[in-house]
Design an enzyme around this catalytic site. Structure first.
Site, PDB file in Angstrom:
ATOM      1  N   HIS A   1       0.721  -0.740   0.138  1.00 29.33           N
ATOM      2  CA  HIS A   1       0.095   0.170  -0.649  1.00 29.33           C
ATOM      3  C   HIS A   1       0.942   0.764   0.033  1.00 29.33           C
ATOM      4  CE1 HIS A   1      -3.376   2.663   1.010  1.00 29.33           C
ATOM      5  NE2 HIS A   1      -2.295   2.964   2.043  1.00 29.33           N
ATOM      6  N   GLU A   2       1.774   1.401   0.968  1.00 28.67           N
ATOM      7  CA  GLU A   2       2.738   2.452   0.796  1.00 28.67           C
ATOM      8  C   GLU A   2       3.335   2.457  -0.198  1.00 28.67           C
ATOM      9  OE1 GLU A   2       2.333   3.992   3.039  1.00 28.67           O
ATOM     10  OE2 GLU A   2       1.260   3.341   4.156  1.00 28.67           O
TER      11      GLU A   2
ATOM     12  N   HIS B   1       1.578   4.015  -3.089  1.00 26.95           N
ATOM     13  CA  HIS B   1       1.907   5.543  -2.920  1.00 26.95           C
ATOM     14  C   HIS B   1       2.486   6.492  -3.582  1.00 26.95           C
ATOM     15  CE1 HIS B   1      -1.978   6.810  -0.028  1.00 26.95           C
ATOM     16  NE2 HIS B   1      -1.179   5.345   0.447  1.00 26.95           N
TER      17      HIS B   1
END
Length: 188
Positions: free
Chosen positions: A159-160, A163
């Site tokens: 998920h990071e 980003h």
């Protein structure tokens, strides 16, 4: 819901970052003009003329202040974030599990490996930061490392990394810098 591709999302984030960068000085100019206008209401001169005269005089000083703030933020945003969160670099030999998870995800997605930081805290927290390829960072708390299994931790790290790949972190950093400036001005 309309499908939006990855390149479209990256383009939108870049445009939004640029708009924020342009609007920030404009907002500061407007706030200064309004401040002078409302504080000069009791004088014998027209408040609009007073505000315009003061604005013309202060315009270069405000511009220099904004430029200095941008420069400081650009050069030291990583150290500011690390100090605010208490994060520090995580070496491979210190925690092969986390380092390998990040490295495997980057290899799988064709990304350059970001720096990996650990936050010495028992909370469940992780975030991505950075403005350019050379300073992208994924930070994970010690609590998350200790409490999650490999599959869960890999999902958080993925998920990071998303980003970073979508350049959401750049928009986030620009937004945080502006919030910091307004908080600083409010304290003054």
């Amino acid at each position: 819901m309309k499908y939006v591709g990855l390149q479209t999302q990256i383009w939108r984030n870049n445009i939004n970052s640029l708009i924020l960068l342009i609007l920030f000085p404009v907002v500061l100019y407007a706030l200064f003009w309004l401040f002078v206008y409302f504080t000069s209401g009791n004088s014998e001169y027209d408040p609009v003329d007073t505000a315009n005269t003061s604005f013309i005089y202060m315009f270069p000083w405000i511009t220099v202040g904004v430029a200095i703030w941008f420069l400081v933020a650009w050069l030291s945003h990583t150290s500011m974030i690390n100090k605010a969160t208490g994060s520090r670099p995580l070496e491979r030999k210190e925690n092969k599990r986390v380092y390998n998870l990040v490295e495997n995800l980057c290899i799988t997605s064709g990304m350059k490996m970001p720096k990996v930081n650990v936050i010495e805290d028992d909370s469940l927290n992780a975030f991505a930061s950075g403005i350019s390829q050379g300073n992208y960072t994924v930070s994970v708390s010690r609590g998350m490392i200790n409490k999650l299994d490999d599959q869960e931790l890999e999902g958080v790290i993925a998920h990071e990394l998303t980003h970073i790949r979508n350049r959401d972190v750049r928009l986030l950093i620009v937004s945080i810098i502006f919030v910091g400036i307004f908080a600083f001005l409010a304290e003054m």
